[in-house]
Design a protein around this motif. Structure first.
Motif, PDB file in Angstrom:
ATOM      1  N   ARG A 168      43.918  53.071  26.649  1.00  0.00           N
ATOM      2  CA  ARG A 168      44.064  51.622  26.805  1.00  0.00           C
ATOM      3  C   ARG A 168      44.180  51.248  28.279  1.00  0.00           C
ATOM      4  N   ASP A 169      45.022  51.998  29.008  1.00  0.00           N
ATOM      5  CA  ASP A 169      45.197  51.732  30.436  1.00  0.00           C
ATOM      6  C   ASP A 169      43.851  51.737  31.138  1.00  0.00           C
ATOM      7  N   ALA A 170      43.058  52.791  30.857  1.00  0.00           N
ATOM      8  CA  ALA A 170      41.772  52.929  31.514  1.00  0.00           C
ATOM      9  C   ALA A 170      40.889  51.729  31.208  1.00  0.00           C
ATOM     10  N   SER A 171      40.899  51.305  29.951  1.00  0.00           N
ATOM     11  CA  SER A 171      40.044  50.193  29.560  1.00  0.00           C
ATOM     12  C   SER A 171      40.486  48.887  30.231  1.00  0.00           C
ATOM     13  N   TYR A 172      41.780  48.631  30.205  1.00  0.00           N
ATOM     14  CA  TYR A 172      42.280  47.421  30.862  1.00  0.00           C
ATOM     15  C   TYR A 172      41.987  47.446  32.349  1.00  0.00           C
ATOM     16  N   ALA A 173      42.184  48.608  32.962  1.00  0.00           N
ATOM     17  CA  ALA A 173      41.982  48.715  34.404  1.00  0.00           C
ATOM     18  C   ALA A 173      40.518  48.514  34.783  1.00  0.00           C
ATOM     19  N   MET A 174      39.615  48.703  33.808  1.00  0.00           N
ATOM     20  CA  MET A 174      38.201  48.449  34.090  1.00  0.00           C
ATOM     21  C   MET A 174      37.856  46.976  33.944  1.00  0.00           C
TER      22      MET A 174
ATOM     23  N   ILE B  88      47.181  36.372  43.470  1.00  0.00           N
ATOM     24  CA  ILE B  88      46.612  36.867  42.212  1.00  0.00           C
ATOM     25  C   ILE B  88      47.506  36.614  41.011  1.00  0.00           C
ATOM     26  N   ASN B  89      48.689  36.049  41.237  1.00  0.00           N
ATOM     27  CA  ASN B  89      49.557  35.791  40.095  1.00  0.00           C
ATOM     28  C   ASN B  89      49.510  34.339  39.638  1.00  0.00           C
ATOM     29  N   LYS B  90      48.590  33.571  40.239  1.00  0.00           N
ATOM     30  CA  LYS B  90      48.443  32.184  39.794  1.00  0.00           C
ATOM     31  C   LYS B  90      47.903  32.152  38.379  1.00  0.00           C
ATOM     32  N   LYS B  91      48.256  31.099  37.651  1.00  0.00           N
ATOM     33  CA  LYS B  91      47.833  30.957  36.243  1.00  0.00           C
ATOM     34  C   LYS B  91      46.324  31.019  36.071  1.00  0.00           C
ATOM     35  N   LYS B  92      45.608  30.361  37.012  1.00  0.00           N
ATOM     36  CA  LYS B  92      44.155  30.236  36.802  1.00  0.00           C
ATOM     37  C   LYS B  92      43.402  31.516  37.145  1.00  0.00           C
ATOM     38  N   VAL B  93      44.112  32.502  37.699  1.00  0.00           N
ATOM     39  CA  VAL B  93      43.431  33.756  38.029  1.00  0.00           C
ATOM     40  C   VAL B  93      43.053  34.495  36.746  1.00  0.00           C
ATOM     41  N   ASN B  94      41.815  34.927  36.682  1.00  0.00           N
ATOM     42  CA  ASN B  94      41.322  35.683  35.538  1.00  0.00           C
ATOM     43  C   ASN B  94      41.614  37.166  35.758  1.00  0.00           C
ATOM     44  N   VAL B  95      42.509  37.701  34.939  1.00  0.00           N
ATOM     45  CA  VAL B  95      42.958  39.085  35.150  1.00  0.00           C
ATOM     46  C   VAL B  95      41.794  40.064  35.038  1.00  0.00           C
ATOM     47  N   GLU B  96      40.902  39.817  34.070  1.00  0.00           N
ATOM     48  CA  GLU B  96      39.765  40.720  33.880  1.00  0.00           C
ATOM     49  C   GLU B  96      38.898  40.755  35.144  1.00  0.00           C
ATOM     50  N   GLN B  97      38.681  39.559  35.711  1.00  0.00           N
ATOM     51  CA  GLN B  97      37.881  39.457  36.930  1.00  0.00           C
ATOM     52  C   GLN B  97      38.564  40.216  38.070  1.00  0.00           C
ATOM     53  N   LEU B  98      39.888  40.023  38.147  1.00  0.00           N
ATOM     54  CA  LEU B  98      40.664  40.687  39.200  1.00  0.00           C
ATOM     55  C   LEU B  98      40.496  42.198  39.118  1.00  0.00           C
ATOM     56  N   ARG B  99      40.525  42.727  37.902  1.00  0.00           N
ATOM     57  CA  ARG B  99      40.487  44.179  37.747  1.00  0.00           C
ATOM     58  C   ARG B  99      39.107  44.745  37.999  1.00  0.00           C
ATOM     59  N   LYS B 100      38.092  43.901  37.914  1.00  0.00           N
ATOM     60  CA  LYS B 100      36.765  44.369  38.318  1.00  0.00           C
ATOM     61  C   LYS B 100      36.715  44.523  39.831  1.00  0.00           C
ATOM     62  N   GLN B 101      37.503  43.716  40.501  1.00  0.00           N
ATOM     63  CA  GLN B 101      37.526  43.773  41.962  1.00  0.00           C
ATOM     64  C   GLN B 101      38.466  44.874  42.453  1.00  0.00           C
ATOM     65  N   VAL B 102      39.512  45.131  41.671  1.00  0.00           N
ATOM     66  CA  VAL B 102      40.503  46.123  42.069  1.00  0.00           C
ATOM     67  C   VAL B 102      40.516  47.254  41.043  1.00  0.00           C
ATOM     68  N   ALA B 178      31.517  52.100  39.544  1.00  0.00           N
ATOM     69  CA  ALA B 178      30.311  51.527  38.940  1.00  0.00           C
ATOM     70  C   ALA B 178      30.337  50.007  38.892  1.00  0.00           C
ATOM     71  N   VAL B 179      31.520  49.403  38.843  1.00  0.00           N
ATOM     72  CA  VAL B 179      31.585  47.942  38.804  1.00  0.00           C
ATOM     73  C   VAL B 179      31.723  47.354  40.206  1.00  0.00           C
ATOM     74  N   GLU B 180      31.566  48.208  41.218  1.00  0.00           N
ATOM     75  CA  GLU B 180      31.607  47.785  42.618  1.00  0.00           C
ATOM     76  C   GLU B 180      32.844  46.978  42.975  1.00  0.00           C
ATOM     77  N   PRO B 181      34.007  47.614  42.906  1.00  0.00           N
ATOM     78  CA  PRO B 181      35.224  46.919  43.333  1.00  0.00           C
ATOM     79  C   PRO B 181      35.301  46.910  44.857  1.00  0.00           C
ATOM     80  N   SER B 182      36.274  46.207  45.406  1.00  0.00           N
ATOM     81  CA  SER B 182      36.444  46.299  46.857  1.00  0.00           C
ATOM     82  C   SER B 182      37.724  47.068  47.191  1.00  0.00           C
ATOM     83  N   VAL B 183      38.583  47.208  46.185  1.00  0.00           N
ATOM     84  CA  VAL B 183      39.835  47.943  46.374  1.00  0.00           C
ATOM     85  C   VAL B 183      39.936  49.020  45.301  1.00  0.00           C
TER      86      VAL B 183
END
Lengths: 284, 266
Positions: A168-174, B88-102, B178-183
């Protein structure tokens, strides 16, 4: 030195006791099976499977009861499966761990232990009377669906719990959303376990008699159900009915019907085992 | 008025240099305070190591940058975390988007129980990318980036769980890239690996820093010394010292840091 010998003796004693306990169950089952098979095996042929019920034992068949059981089994699956799995996913993955969820949890486990006849009374009141379904396949299936729902939920939750947190962690982190994680990782990884639980629950449903008698399933139906709203009988009720008859020919019929019922359960369990093994191999 | 504006301009131009920033961060698990008043600025394209004894809050702090603590019961945070000057803790921040970047690499290699190809393509697939040739190219290029391509190119459809631990961890890094993060956040990425695999991962980190900002938690002092540009020493939820790695290891300001680094406690 003395102590070691004493421990070894205890060890041996427990081993013997354990073997005896294991054998007790197995031997009783074997005696029962042997009995049933000697009584019933010669009665099983194509016409026994395809004949309608009859007053004379040699002409009587299980066609209507078998069809009734298959109808009830399929409809029960359609009701209980999506609802049970969805509820388990909610409880395991979405629900916050608080008082409410722990109350829910305890109650669901308790529901799994409620006597099946109580479910029959519930089905009689709600489905047969209030919703006016009559003693139909639909009413019977909904009742059995409710009956196995807690079992499906509990076993699905166990299967979901067994998926390591690291996946789960891995999936969320992606950057996966909760639903993506559940759908793409958790469900495939727990598929084998869920299936095993579901099939065991359905095996229980196929053998249930009491709740169906309460909602008014018939012992004698001259036709196989053609739609969910038809009246029906099921194998356990047919068996019960035959056993209560005085003629010895019906005892044979009952034994033969039991063999068919056992066969259905064995096949279902076999499927469960097959999928579990295949899934385990895939994981490796 | 004019003066205040001027200061803001100076502050934001200073900020721009930093990829990751933490400001007055406190973290609580129920009553327990895991992080105490930490502020920190991390430069882009650098490797920053977090060192410190177990339970000092370094992993918790690392996980603030991709909000992986969100799922922990009783978790509560005060203060602000910025990535590229965005809170990054603002309400409007999309967590999924954030994690693609980080992106994040975990302590134990945790590939999905799927094929090697599926593992690397996962992040792209959940974004809805279906173009087969694109996926194939990206899987190949990222596997080459982590130097795993030659070892697995003939059995991309084999289960990722059949790989060795070191290969699995490189696969996990590839999956992240593979998702080209920056961090890229790494939580003790080599602690479950043998020395040879560790060396390969360290080499990889060295190459990756040209394109990415890397933060790595490690228990291994020598590793921090070998691969990082900056090192932060954590102790009981506080940062005792944060400076260039060279300085921390040769001439630390604080006695506590020196004691830890020289192995007098930890």
């Amino acid at each position: 030195m003395n102590n070691i010998r004493k421990n070894r003796l205890k060890d041996q004693a427990f081993k013997v006791w354990g073997i005896a306990c294991t054998l007790l169950g197995l031997v009783l089952l074997l005696i029962f099976l042997g009995n049933i098979f000697t009584d019933g095996i010669q009665r099983i042929n194509w016409s026994f499977l395809m004949n309608l019920p009859s007053r004379s034992p040699e002409k009587a068949g299980i066609y209507t009861a078998l069809m009734g059981s298959l109808w009830v089994l399929s409809l029960t699956t359609i009701f209980a499966l999506p609802v049970g799995i969805a509820a388990a996913i909610y409880l395991e993955e979405y629900a916050k761990k608080n008082k409410l969820s722990s109350i829910l949890e305890v109650n669901i486990s308790n529901l799994a232990g409620v006597p099946s006849i109580i479910y029959g009374l519930l089905g009689l009141e709600v489905f047969v009377r209030i919703m006016e379904m009559g003693a139909s396949v639909m009413a019977g299936s909904l009742t059995l669906g409710l009956l196995i729902l807690p079992i499906v939920i509990v076993s699905t939750r166990e299967a979901i719990k067994a998926v390591p947190k690291s996946i789960r962690d891995a999936s969320y982190a992606m950057g996966a959303s909760k639903w993506q994680t559940v759908y793409l990782q958790v469900l495939p990884a727990s598929f084998g376990g869920i299936l095993t639980g579901v099939i065991l629950a359905l095996s229980r449903a196929v053998g249930e008699t009491a709740p169906l008698i309460v909602i008014g399933a018939l012992a004698y139906v001259p036709f196989a159900p053609l739609s969910p709203m038809d009246q029906f009988s099921v194998l356990p009720i047919q068996i019960f009915n035959w056993i209560t008859r005085p003629q010895p020919g019906f005892v044979e019929n009952a034994a033969a019907a039991i063999i068919i019922l056992l066969l259905i359960t064995f096949i279902m369990n076999g499927i469960a085992v097959y999928f579990r093994n295949r899934w385990q191999k895939k994981l490796k | 008025m004019g003066k205040e504006k001027n200061e803001n301009v100076i502050e934001s131009s200073l900020k721009r240099k930093y990829k990751l920033q933490a400001k007055d961060v406190n973290v609580f698990y129920g009553d327990f305070q895991a992080i105490k008043e930490i502020s920190m600025d991390i430069k882009a394209n650098s490797v920053t190591a977090f060192i410190g004894p177990s339970g000092c809050g370094k992993s918790t702090f690392l996980r603030l940058f991709n909000r992986m603590n969100d799922y922990v019961d009783d978790f509560r945070m005060e203060g602000k975390i910025f990535i590229d000057n965005q809170n990054i803790n603002k309400k409007k921040v999309n967590v999924e988007q954030l994690r693609k970047q980080v992106g994040m690499v975990f302590q134990k290699p945790n590939p999905f129980p799927k094929s090697i190809f599926e593992n690397v393509a996962y992040g792209l697939k959940i974004q809805g990318i279906k173009d087969k040739t694109f996926l194939k190219e990206r899987v190949e290029s990222t596997l080459k980036q982590v130097a795993l391509w030659d070892e697995v190119k003939d059995n991309l459809n084999k289960s990722a769980l059949a790989l060795s631990g070191g290969q699995q961890q490189r696969l996990c890094i590839a999956r992240t890239l593979a998702v080209e993060p920056s961090v890229i956040l790494m939580d003790e990425p080599t602690s479950a690996l043998d020395p040879l695999s560790t060396a390969k991962i360290e080499e990889l980190i060295h190459e990756l820093k040209h394109k990415y900002t890397i933060v790595i938690v490690t228990h291994n002092m020598q590793q921090a010394g070998r691969i990082s540009d900056y090192t932060a020493f954590f102790y009981l939820g506080e940062i005792i010292e944060f400076d260039k790695t060279n300085k921390i290891f040769t001439n630390p300001e604080k006695k506590q840091t020196e004691n830890y680094i020289t192995g007098r406690f930890g």
